[in-house]
Motif scaffolding. Structure first.
Motif, PDB file in Angstrom:
ATOM      1  N   ARG A 144     -67.015 -39.067  -9.471  1.00 58.70           N
ATOM      2  CA  ARG A 144     -67.653 -37.913  -9.526  1.00 58.70           C
ATOM      3  C   ARG A 144     -66.651 -36.498  -9.867  1.00 58.70           C
ATOM      4  O   ARG A 144     -66.565 -35.805 -10.583  1.00 58.70           O
ATOM      5  CB  ARG A 144     -68.165 -37.287  -8.051  1.00 58.70           C
ATOM      6  N   LEU A 145     -65.282 -36.775  -9.432  1.00 58.95           N
ATOM      7  CA  LEU A 145     -64.282 -35.931  -9.757  1.00 58.95           C
ATOM      8  C   LEU A 145     -63.823 -35.976 -11.140  1.00 58.95           C
ATOM      9  O   LEU A 145     -63.509 -34.950 -11.762  1.00 58.95           O
ATOM     10  CB  LEU A 145     -63.010 -36.169  -8.670  1.00 58.95           C
ATOM     11  N   LEU A 146     -63.937 -37.165 -11.577  1.00 61.02           N
ATOM     12  CA  LEU A 146     -63.568 -37.407 -13.111  1.00 61.02           C
ATOM     13  C   LEU A 146     -64.716 -36.678 -13.967  1.00 61.02           C
ATOM     14  O   LEU A 146     -64.284 -35.932 -14.953  1.00 61.02           O
ATOM     15  CB  LEU A 146     -63.397 -38.900 -13.171  1.00 61.02           C
ATOM     16  N   ARG A 147     -65.736 -36.978 -13.590  1.00 62.19           N
ATOM     17  CA  ARG A 147     -66.978 -36.299 -14.386  1.00 62.19           C
ATOM     18  C   ARG A 147     -66.932 -34.454 -14.300  1.00 62.19           C
ATOM     19  O   ARG A 147     -67.101 -34.035 -15.184  1.00 62.19           O
ATOM     20  CB  ARG A 147     -68.066 -36.644 -14.079  1.00 62.19           C
ATOM     21  N   LEU A 148     -66.630 -34.214 -12.973  1.00 59.86           N
ATOM     22  CA  LEU A 148     -66.460 -32.887 -12.782  1.00 59.86           C
ATOM     23  C   LEU A 148     -65.215 -32.133 -13.660  1.00 59.86           C
ATOM     24  O   LEU A 148     -65.436 -31.162 -14.132  1.00 59.86           O
ATOM     25  CB  LEU A 148     -66.051 -32.257 -11.468  1.00 59.86           C
ATOM     26  N   ALA A 149     -64.038 -32.986 -13.644  1.00 58.82           N
ATOM     27  CA  ALA A 149     -63.007 -32.616 -14.398  1.00 58.82           C
ATOM     28  C   ALA A 149     -63.380 -32.697 -16.062  1.00 58.82           C
ATOM     29  O   ALA A 149     -62.883 -31.644 -16.748  1.00 58.82           O
ATOM     30  CB  ALA A 149     -61.994 -33.543 -14.232  1.00 58.82           C
ATOM     31  N   ARG A 150     -64.075 -33.440 -16.527  1.00 58.65           N
ATOM     32  CA  ARG A 150     -64.683 -33.392 -17.904  1.00 58.65           C
ATOM     33  C   ARG A 150     -65.649 -32.087 -18.175  1.00 58.65           C
ATOM     34  O   ARG A 150     -65.378 -31.485 -19.231  1.00 58.65           O
ATOM     35  CB  ARG A 150     -65.335 -34.680 -17.967  1.00 58.65           C
TER      36      ARG A 150
END
Length: 376
Positions: free
Chosen positions: A310-316
């Protein structure tokens, strides 16, 4: 984000042929040179007026010298928790080995602090290079990810340190100081109002208060204009410096992969996405007592894979980055996975790792005590 994607593609196309110089860096150095030459001119004309000028000119020269002293470069101080080569021989030996592999200068000192991150700084008139490691990040990394961290920071120091970085930072400090000196302050406004109040009961108070108001009405717009101009130049120079730093960040990531592995550099960057989670974990560990670092490690190890994704997608989506001069962390993860590099890391031996832990033990205890005192 589209511009960042195009920048990533350009860096990937250039590969290791990516030049350390770019248009943003040249622009930043040109603007910094103009700003710093103003300080040099103030000091030079001030000395000249003191030597050959009349008494009024000497007063002006003295004022110019005082302003130049206020604008002088700040060299910074050595961090509080610092380990030199005598206090941490094994850690320094590992960093020197990495620096030799990367073809860059080794660090003069290594410091630790309580942030979830790391970086390099240059301090003192002798411009000593200091690697600053954040213990909350260091404690939660694996041995191969620590190797990637050291490789990245040493590579970052080689691409962003040196005379050019100090020259730009001196100009940024000078512009901020100019804005502080020019802009009207609340104390000055209070003093002006106090003078007006003191004149209120004098016979000629109306004319004097009118003169004060007129002078204030004429001076304040000019002060505001000059102060906003200095701040605009500060923002422009900072923006150019940030743009030039993004390319150097990719070069540092490439060096991180070179001394460790693709998986290690990828794991390090994914760990940086846990910054907010780590801050809360450190606060909870400091309040709960016991072994702060063991609790922090356990807390971050318990973060599920779904939360990390989730954090990776949010960072994207948001373009999150570790600082203003870095590309989005998501693009940096893409970069390290798309460049050639070893698939497995060769971290320091078990004896070296244990020796490094022993060298850091006193500072781990000191910083843990500081965190507990803040939490209390």
């Amino acid at each position: 984000m589209a511009r960042q994607q195009r920048a990533l593609e350009r860096v990937l196309a250039d590969g290791r042929r990516t030049a350390p110089w770019n248009a943003a860096l040249v622009g930043a150095l040109a603007l910094a040179t103009v700003v710093n030459l103003v300080t040099v001119a103030l000091a030079g004309t001030g000395v000249w007026l003191l030597v050959v000028g009349t008494w009024p000119e000497r007063v002006l020269g003295a004022a110019e010298i005082v302003i130049a002293l206020v604008l002088r470069p700040r060299f910074g101080r050595m961090p509080r928790h610092t380990l030199d080569a005598a206090a941490a021989p094994v850690l320094h030996a590992v960093t020197k080995r990495i620096a030799a592999e990367l073809g860059t200068k080794p660090m003069d000192a290594i410091a630790v602090d309580a942030r979830y991150g790391s970086g390099c700084t240059v301090v003192g008139p002798r411009r000593r290079r200091v690697l600053v490691i954040g213990l909350p990040l260091w404690e939660t990394l694996t041995a191969d990810q620590r190797l990637a961290l050291l490789g990245h920071d040493l590579g970052r120091a080689s691409t962003r340190g040196g005379p050019s970085g100090a020259w730009i930072q001196t100009a940024l400090d000078a512009l901020a100081t100019w804005a502080d000196m020019i802009s009207p302050t609340t104390e000055l406004e209070a003093a002006r109002q106090g003078v007006a109040d003191a004149n209120a009961f004098r016979p000629d108070s109306l004319r004097q208060n009118t003169n004060i108001s007129l002078g204030h009405a004429l001076a304040q717009p000019l002060q505001n204009l000059l102060a906003h101009g200095m701040l605009a130049l500060h923002r422009l120079l900072g923006r150019l410096d940030d743009l030039s730093g993004r390319q150097s960040q990719y070069r540092a990531d490439e060096m991180s992969v070179r001394v460790s592995s693709t998986a290690s550099a990828d794991g390090l960057l994914r760990a940086l996405l846990l910054d907010e989670t780590a801050r809360f974990a450190v606060e909870r560990a400091a309040r709960s007592g016991g072994d702060v670092w063991a609790r922090v490690r356990a807390s971050l190890a318990s973060v599920p894979d779904t939360e990390r994704e989730r954090l990776l997608r949010l960072a994207r989506l948001r373009g999150d980055s570790t600082d203003g001069s870095s590309p989005p962390t998501y693009f940096r993860i893409q970069f390290v996975n798309r460049i050639p590099g070893p698939r497995t890391a060769v971290p320091p031996s078990g004896e070296e790792a244990q020796a490094i832990d022993e060298e850091l033990r006193p500072l781990r205890t000191a910083i843990a005590d500081e965190l507990r005192s803040r939490a209390g």
